[in-house]
Motif scaffolding. Structure first.
Motif, PDB file in Angstrom:
ATOM      1  N   UNK A 146     -41.037  12.446 -15.639  1.00 34.39           N
ATOM      2  CA  UNK A 146     -41.405  13.575 -14.785  1.00 34.39           C
ATOM      3  C   UNK A 146     -41.825  13.114 -13.395  1.00 34.39           C
ATOM      4  N   UNK A 147     -42.671  12.126 -13.336  1.00 40.22           N
ATOM      5  CA  UNK A 147     -43.113  11.600 -12.035  1.00 40.22           C
ATOM      6  C   UNK A 147     -41.937  11.083 -11.215  1.00 40.22           C
ATOM      7  N   UNK A 148     -41.038  10.384 -11.892  1.00 39.03           N
ATOM      8  CA  UNK A 148     -39.887   9.821 -11.181  1.00 39.03           C
ATOM      9  C   UNK A 148     -38.959  10.912 -10.664  1.00 39.03           C
ATOM     10  N   UNK A 149     -38.719  11.955 -11.473  1.00 37.56           N
ATOM     11  CA  UNK A 149     -37.796  13.013 -11.041  1.00 37.56           C
ATOM     12  C   UNK A 149     -38.400  13.843  -9.921  1.00 37.56           C
ATOM     13  N   UNK A 150     -39.712  14.011  -9.926  1.00 37.39           N
ATOM     14  CA  UNK A 150     -40.372  14.742  -8.845  1.00 37.39           C
ATOM     15  C   UNK A 150     -40.200  13.992  -7.528  1.00 37.39           C
ATOM     16  N   UNK A 185     -40.659  20.471 -18.939  1.00 35.22           N
ATOM     17  CA  UNK A 185     -41.671  21.529 -18.851  1.00 35.22           C
ATOM     18  C   UNK A 185     -42.080  22.043 -20.226  1.00 35.22           C
ATOM     19  N   UNK A 186     -41.295  21.702 -21.249  1.00 32.75           N
ATOM     20  CA  UNK A 186     -41.655  22.078 -22.610  1.00 32.75           C
ATOM     21  C   UNK A 186     -42.734  21.169 -23.192  1.00 32.75           C
ATOM     22  N   UNK A 187     -43.047  20.088 -22.486  1.00 33.03           N
ATOM     23  CA  UNK A 187     -44.136  19.189 -22.873  1.00 33.03           C
ATOM     24  C   UNK A 187     -45.383  19.557 -22.074  1.00 33.03           C
ATOM     25  N   UNK A 188     -46.446  19.928 -22.766  1.00 29.60           N
ATOM     26  CA  UNK A 188     -47.659  20.346 -22.069  1.00 29.60           C
ATOM     27  C   UNK A 188     -48.218  19.247 -21.172  1.00 29.60           C
ATOM     28  N   UNK A 189     -47.995  17.986 -21.555  1.00 28.53           N
ATOM     29  CA  UNK A 189     -48.519  16.871 -20.770  1.00 28.53           C
ATOM     30  C   UNK A 189     -47.795  16.699 -19.432  1.00 28.53           C
ATOM     31  N   UNK A 190     -46.632  17.327 -19.281  1.00 30.08           N
ATOM     32  CA  UNK A 190     -45.848  17.178 -18.049  1.00 30.08           C
ATOM     33  C   UNK A 190     -46.048  18.333 -17.077  1.00 30.08           C
ATOM     34  N   UNK A 191     -46.665  19.415 -17.523  1.00 26.77           N
ATOM     35  CA  UNK A 191     -46.724  20.637 -16.725  1.00 26.77           C
ATOM     36  C   UNK A 191     -47.434  20.425 -15.390  1.00 26.77           C
ATOM     37  N   UNK A 192     -48.527  19.696 -15.391  1.00 30.43           N
ATOM     38  CA  UNK A 192     -49.297  19.531 -14.149  1.00 30.43           C
ATOM     39  C   UNK A 192     -48.475  18.845 -13.062  1.00 30.43           C
ATOM     40  N   UNK A 193     -47.522  18.017 -13.455  1.00 34.86           N
ATOM     41  CA  UNK A 193     -46.707  17.301 -12.475  1.00 34.86           C
ATOM     42  C   UNK A 193     -45.583  18.184 -11.931  1.00 34.86           C
ATOM     43  N   UNK A 194     -45.140  19.158 -12.730  1.00 33.86           N
ATOM     44  CA  UNK A 194     -44.063  20.051 -12.305  1.00 33.86           C
ATOM     45  C   UNK A 194     -44.604  21.238 -11.504  1.00 33.86           C
ATOM     46  N   UNK A 195     -45.863  21.561 -11.708  1.00 34.10           N
ATOM     47  CA  UNK A 195     -46.476  22.740 -11.084  1.00 34.10           C
ATOM     48  C   UNK A 195     -46.252  22.830  -9.573  1.00 34.10           C
TER      49      UNK A 195
END
Length: 365
Positions: free
Chosen positions: A216-220, A239-249
């Protein structure tokens, strides 16, 4: 969450994957014609022809034109792929070329692998067992054409077989793909994203949360450099992983803006639109309310524009997109912050398309 809603994603990927891979291979061939030879689109290759060439390959290297003929044959039919695998120990011969010292033959053999990975689960698994170490070893090569084809092949293998994914995962493919995503030249980015998207989707239940966060960090970081449906679907899966949501927000304002413009002009790709709605549906239920507010209380868009957006999505010709829109509305409706639930109730009041959409997918509302 993803386990309940993966059918629409699986179906969309199945319907587009073969054509997308074939399109990509043709682009690569056109780009590399000085190496791979001219394309002969109207030539028809039979399984018997493939078997003959495979037997020759077991004895010695083929010419570049002969490799080109095999690559075309693998694209023409899955029967030709099966014919190639029917020759005993043929993968040893292919690996010999892939790991050899002739750059032209390496590239031709990699292209054969890429197209062979369009086969069934059994052939993808066999190909992965034989070639994965060599495919991953090219990631640090300065030959961009070879890296591009090998990375695309990794995506094909992951998409084609869960066992192939496990082979890739066991050989540190996740770390290698993330490293490539972080540093690769822009010309390689589409292939890297394609590979990671399929790798992450197939391996969703196996990949550790920390690795998902790394992806997620890399794709952002690369989000502003390149954007296509594969990147959006990768974000949707993450985004289906709760642990990744804050980075996609932080991406939500741009995604909401894109969705309004795309739906209003009716010029969007359905895969892209579905991916964006999937992302919103996953993230709007986060407990702070920030995501829901970006969508519902955005000063750029009036209530009328928001209703128009929802109405068009609910009336969309594709059932899976109507289903994802209902999922989005349901998550807003049931938000843990009561005011946000009330806000969506006010917006959807009187939307005749809401009940029609629910009825069309066999749901109640």
């Amino acid at each position: 969450m993803i386990g309940q809603r993966t059918d629409s994603l699986r179906q969309e990927l199945r319907e587009t994957t073969w054509l997308e891979r074939k399109y990509h291979r043709n682009l690569a061939w056109n780009k590399n014609r000085p190496v791979l030879g001219e394309i002969i689109d109207n030539e028809f290759y039979t399984p018997e022809f493939v078997k003959t060439k495979a037997k020759e390959l077991k004895k010695k290297s083929l010419s570049i034109n002969e490799f080109q003929q095999l690559q075309n044959a693998f694209l023409q039919s899955k029967e030709n792929i099966s014919a190639f695998f029917s020759i005993d120990n043929i993968l040893d011969a292919l690996v010999r070329e892939l790991s050899g010292n002739n750059p032209e033959c390496q590239l031709a053999a990699a292209s054969c692998c890429c197209n062979l990975a369009l086969g069934n689960t059994k052939t993808c698994t066999a190909l992965a067992k034989a070639t994965v170490p060599y495919l991953l070893a090219t990631s640090s090569s300065i030959n961009f054409n070879l890296v591009d084809i090998c990375i695309w092949t990794i995506g094909n293998l992951a998409a084609g077989s869960e066992k192939a994914f496990k082979i890739l995962y066991a050989q540190d493919c996740s770390r290698i793909l993330v490293s490539l995503l972080q540093r690769c030249d822009l010309v390689l980015l589409p292939s890297v994203i394609y590979a990671i998207m399929h790798f992450t989707y197939i391996g969703y239940k196996y990949i550790q949360d920390s690795e998902m966060i790394d992806v997620t960090r890399a794709i952002i970081q690369r989000y502003t450099h390149y954007l296509d449906p594969n990147m959006i679907w990768l974000l949707a899966i993450l985004s289906s992983k709760s642990t990744c949501i804050e980075y996609i927000l932080p991406l939500l304002p741009s995604l909401v803006e894109w969705l309004h413009v795309a739906v209003k002009t009716e010029s969007s790709d359905v895969l892209y639109t579905t991916g964006v709605v999937w992302i919103l549906g996953n993230i709007v239920s986060e407990t702070s309310g920030e995501a829901a507010n970006i969508l519902l209380n955005n000063r750029q868009y009036s209530d009328g524009e928001m209703k128009l957006l929802l109405d068009k999505l609910l009336r969309h010709q594709h059932t899976h997109l109507r289903r994802e829109t209902l999922w989005l509305i349901g998550n807003l409706y049931n938000h843990s912050i009561p005011q946000l639930g009330g806000r969506i109730r006010a917006l959807i009041f009187g939307l005749s398309s809401l009940r029609m959409a629910a009825f069309s997918i066999g749901a109640s509302f």
